[in-house]
Motif scaffolding. Structure first.
Motif, mmCIF file in Angstrom:
data_model
loop_
_atom_site.group_PDB
_atom_site.id
_atom_site.type_symbol
_atom_site.label_atom_id
_atom_site.label_comp_id
_atom_site.label_asym_id
_atom_site.label_seq_id
_atom_site.Cartn_x
_atom_site.Cartn_y
_atom_site.Cartn_z
ATOM 1 N N UNK B 14 74.966 23.475 97.197
ATOM 2 C CA UNK B 14 76.126 23.349 97.720
ATOM 3 C C UNK B 14 76.143 22.287 98.999
ATOM 4 N N UNK B 15 75.049 22.693 99.788
ATOM 5 C CA UNK B 15 75.045 21.479 100.978
ATOM 6 C C UNK B 15 74.899 20.140 100.450
ATOM 7 N N UNK B 16 73.929 20.187 99.282
ATOM 8 C CA UNK B 16 73.677 18.596 98.643
ATOM 9 C C UNK B 16 74.955 18.153 98.539
ATOM 10 N N UNK B 67 82.454 26.193 101.254
ATOM 11 C CA UNK B 67 81.823 26.840 100.256
ATOM 12 C C UNK B 67 80.367 27.262 100.720
ATOM 13 N N UNK B 68 79.692 26.149 101.065
ATOM 14 C CA UNK B 68 78.506 26.260 101.731
ATOM 15 C C UNK B 68 78.366 27.225 102.802
ATOM 16 N N UNK B 69 79.252 27.295 103.771
ATOM 17 C CA UNK B 69 79.201 28.164 104.840
ATOM 18 C C UNK B 69 79.324 29.591 104.201
ATOM 19 N N UNK B 317 83.198 29.737 88.707
ATOM 20 C CA UNK B 317 84.133 28.834 89.277
ATOM 21 C C UNK B 317 83.610 27.561 89.705
ATOM 22 N N UNK B 318 82.265 27.479 89.916
ATOM 23 C CA UNK B 318 81.842 26.122 90.374
ATOM 24 C C UNK B 318 82.045 24.858 89.310
#
Lengths: 451, 343
Positions: B14-16, B67-69, B317-318
């Motif tokens: 997600x961060x990437x 989302x990452x958070x 969902x992703x």
């Protein structure tokens, strides 16, 4: 001041500021999508102009709402780390679902809506407007499920020093969450309807773009009436679940000190918290509180004196927020009902139009009071009955929090002034159409240009 | 694979994706005052074109951060709590940056006053440069460890983060994003702006290459990231892919294949993120004071039930989000038309 108080002030300031913009987004997104749908269905250009005009105001508001929401997502970690570690298993997952299942929808499609006028077919573009509205409202569903869990924690066990999820469906479908969502969403629709009616009234008073603003007013009116009635009914249901789950909040709302059967509602009461009584009580309606919250006039309601002083919320603020909200709720019903009678002769009702113009800020006040009641009334708990606000704060220095709070106050004040002045400017300017009644002066610089 | 391990890599992914998507927006925002001519009238037009190049997409891109958070909060609540309270000032500066950037796009063109426009132009630059820099500083510091004690309490100040390795990470991130943004701008613009963007990407590239090499070397001395690679040398393939992406982006730029160059640059950013994430494993937030106090995928995770539910949510969902975001990218893949600027 210590990090706890500063963090509470910061959370209150950033949340209340965020919620100055959220309700308009929730309601106006639906109205704009409806206007665009009417345009697609009828081909009537006025609906397109309406979509663009109200859409422009919507977008300015939306921008501030979105950016101030980011802060809230991260603030639990920065300022309430003990809370976050304690409830993340449940609360964190609801926030993560909000981002994945709702916020993406809203944020991706808003970009397509703004830039996609010439790239998409008319129908597809209107569908995108609905996706934005659905995304925003779904966001609210998840956020309010998370908040409802703080009010009424369910579906968990305490294990290894934290709350762990045992029943996801219980968290998502509890009555508290459902009632809270509908109450908050309908409150937002009231606000959006009054926004549209108020700005329409401004132009109708000046006899400008009469057709355009009469139609806008008439689209918002039934929406506002239905929402005003629903928000009131749901508010009553909300009172019932609060009575069941949060007895201290209920007692504080009504400044009820002594446990009693046939508990009254006071039309006015000034609580004296130090001595555990009301300094002034006017207009007691016997049994009304028992009847409203337990549907039984003889039901016993527990008074504040039967709770330890360190488990009572601030009574004055809680009760005044409650009474202010309810009073305003009545005003909204009254104004929209009058509107139904005046809807075919708006131009001949300058007094009513004036009232609607000056009513624009009232729903803003009501929703803020509603949140004050919800959050202040929950004190001293951050999760009702489970963990206290004072135990939940991060081990950060007061200086750090003081600096960030100062930063927020400064940045948000500037954003608020800029945002609301832009909304006011474009609202006054009216739609860009020449129907012979409007002010269609060429666009000029607001102030002389200076390098 | 264990749930915690799966979540560790979803967290990294997600961060990437956030860096890959919003990275080009932050890069364009950083380039904002520096591209094109100084002549005021043209400057206004160039800036409007730059905003329109990212306008339809930046908001959706930014949600990858949310989302990452959110996933950090859901899957690793203790990491969310300790990371964000330890990095308090840095994180809030990032937020202030993102706040002023976000409203600027909407506000900037709404008054016919050059002073008004100038204020928001400055906000776009600051609100892009500052987060780009601070994300790099924060992640480099996580790679080398953060002074947290056994209770997860941060034993340092905001200045602790601004050590040489942290700053190097910040500079690397800024360069990665600016390079990525310049390529996106080359795709989205024509005429003079297109040429400036191509020139910017080409000129930044050697600086980026040097920064990347220095970072890789410094990482050897400043962190334990290479331990996982030495224990399992096949993992070096990630480093190779990252370098291949970086070289590829230059080659494709030279050929004028800008979309391919952008994908190569995206590979570089994703690869660079995973280089760190794999090196960290199983640590999410290592303590520099004592390895015992590090927060890992195992000692900081949520309950198995929450991890399973969230896995189902993400699995459903992703892909849906990716599908409609890819659709959005294809709708707005064409060059910005100077006659049809929205902002």
């Amino acid at each position: 001041m210590d990090a706890l108080l500063l963090s509470r002030l910061q959370f209150a300031a950033t949340t209340m500021f965020h919620f100055l913009f959220v309700p308009l987004t929730l309601g106006l997104s639906i109205l704009v999508a409806w206007m665009e749908t009417r345009y697609v269905r009828t081909g009537d250009e006025t609906y397109l102009k309406m979509t663009k005009f109200w859409g422009k105001l919507f977008l300015i508001n939306f921008a501030v709402g979105v950016v101030t929401g980011i802060t809230l997502e991260f603030q639990f970690g920065t300022n309430w780390s003990v809370y976050s570690a304690y409830v993340g298993d449940i609360f964190g997952s609801i926030l993560a679902i909000e981002a994945t299942a709702a916020f993406f929808l809203e944020s991706t499609f808003i970009g397509i809506w703004i830039f996609g006028w010439k790239k998409l077919s008319k129908k597809a573009h209107a569908a995108v407007a609905w996706l934005v509205a659905i995304g925003s409202n779904l966001s609210a569903v998840w956020i309010l499920i998370a908040n409802a869990w703080m009010q009424s924690p369910v579906g968990f066990v305490l294990r290894d020093g934290r709350a762990e999820l045992t029943d996801f469906l219980a968290v998502v479908t509890q009555k508290f969450a459902i009632v809270k969502f509908i109450h908050t969403a309908t409150a937002a629709y009231v606000l959006a309807a009054f926004f549209v009616m108020g700005i329409s009234a401004y132009h109708l008073l000046r006899k400008r773009h009469v057709d355009f603003f009469t139609r806008s007013f008439r689209i918002a009116l039934p929406f506002g009436l239905a929402a005003s009635l629903l928000v009131f009914i749901l508010g009553d249901l909300n009172g019932v679940v609060v009575a069941e789950k949060q007895p201290t909040k209920l007692a504080a709302m009504e400044s009820l000190w002594v446990t009693q059967r046939r508990a009254p509602v006071y039309l006015f009461a000034w609580p004296d918290e130090a001595n555990g009584r009301n300094a002034i009580e006017i207009g007691a309606i016997p049994g009304a509180l028992s009847l409203l919250t337990k549907h039984d006039i003889d039901a016993e309601i527990k008074g504040l004196r039967d709770f330890p002083p360190d488990e009572r919320p601030p009574v004055l603020l809680t009760s005044f927020a409650f009474k202010g909200m309810v009073g305003l709720g009545c005003v909204f019903i009254l104004l929209t009902v009058i509107g139904m009678f005046k809807r075919n002769k708006l131009l001949e009702s300058p007094l009513y139009l004036k009232a609607m113009l000056y009513a624009i800020p009232l729903p803003y006040l009501a929703v803020q009071l509603g949140w004050l009641l919800t959050e202040v009334g929950r004190q001293p708990w951050i999760v009702y009955g489970l963990i206290r606000t004072s135990e939940a704060v991060s081990p950060v220095s007061a200086t750090q929090v003081a600096l960030s709070l100062a930063g927020f106050v400064l940045v948000y004040t500037l954003l608020g002034v800029a945002g609301f002045s832009l909304i006011a400017k474009y609202a006054r300017k009216g739609p860009e159409i020449d129907d012979g009644t409007g002010d269609v002066r060429p666009r000029t610089a607001v102030r002389p240009a200076a390098a | 694979m264990e749930l915690q391990t799966i979540w560790f890599f979803i967290w990294g992914l997600l961060w990437a994706v956030f860096f890959m998507t919003d990275g080009f927006d932050l890069g364009i925002g950083t380039l904002y005052p520096f591209l094109g001519t100084d002549e005021t009238r043209k400057r206004v037009m160039i800036n409007a074109m730059m905003i329109n190049a990212m306008g339809p997409l930046w908001d959706g891109n930014q949600v990858w951060l949310i989302t990452a958070g959110g996933v950090t909060f859901a899957a690793f609540p203790l990491v969310y709590a300790v990371m964000f309270s330890s990095l308090y000032t840095a994180l809030l500066l990032i937020l202030f940056g993102l706040i002023i950037r976000g409203v600027s796009f909407e506000f900037r063109g709404k008054l016919d006053d050059p002073r008004w426009t100038k204020i928001w132009d400055a906000c776009i630059f600051l609100g892009s440069f500052l987060p780009a820099l601070l994300f790099g500083v924060a992640f480099a510091n996580i790679f080398q460890g953060i002074p947290i004690d056994e209770k997860g309490i941060f034993q340092g100040t905001v200045l602790t983060l601004f050590n040489p390795y942290g700053l190097l990470g910040g500079i690397l991130f800024v360069l990665l994003f600016v390079h990525h943004g310049a390529i996106w701008l080359a795709i989205k613009s024509g005429g003079g702006l297109h040429e400036s963007a191509v020139r910017a990407a080409t000129r930044i590239w050697p600086v980026l290459l040097v920064a990347a090499v220095v970072f890789l070397v410094h990482t050897w001395f400043a962190t334990n990231l290479y331990d996982n690679y030495l224990g399992n040398p096949i993992l070096f393939i990630v480093v190779l892919l990252t370098v291949a992406g970086l070289l590829g982006s230059r080659v494709f730029m030279a050929k004028g294949a800008h979309f391919k160059a952008w994908f190569a640059s995206a590979l570089t950013i994703v690869g660079a993120t995973f280089f760190g994430v794999i090196g960290l494993y199983p640590n999410l937030f290592p303590s520099s004071l004592d390895p015992k106090w590090s927060l890992t995928a195992y000692n900081a995770s949520s309950s198995p039930l929450t991890l399973k539910i969230m896995l189902a949510v993400v699995a459903v969902f992703v892909p849906v989000v990716l599908a409609y975001q890819i659709w959005a990218y294809t709708v707005f893949r064409t060059k910005v038309n100077e006659q049809e600027l929205t902002y």
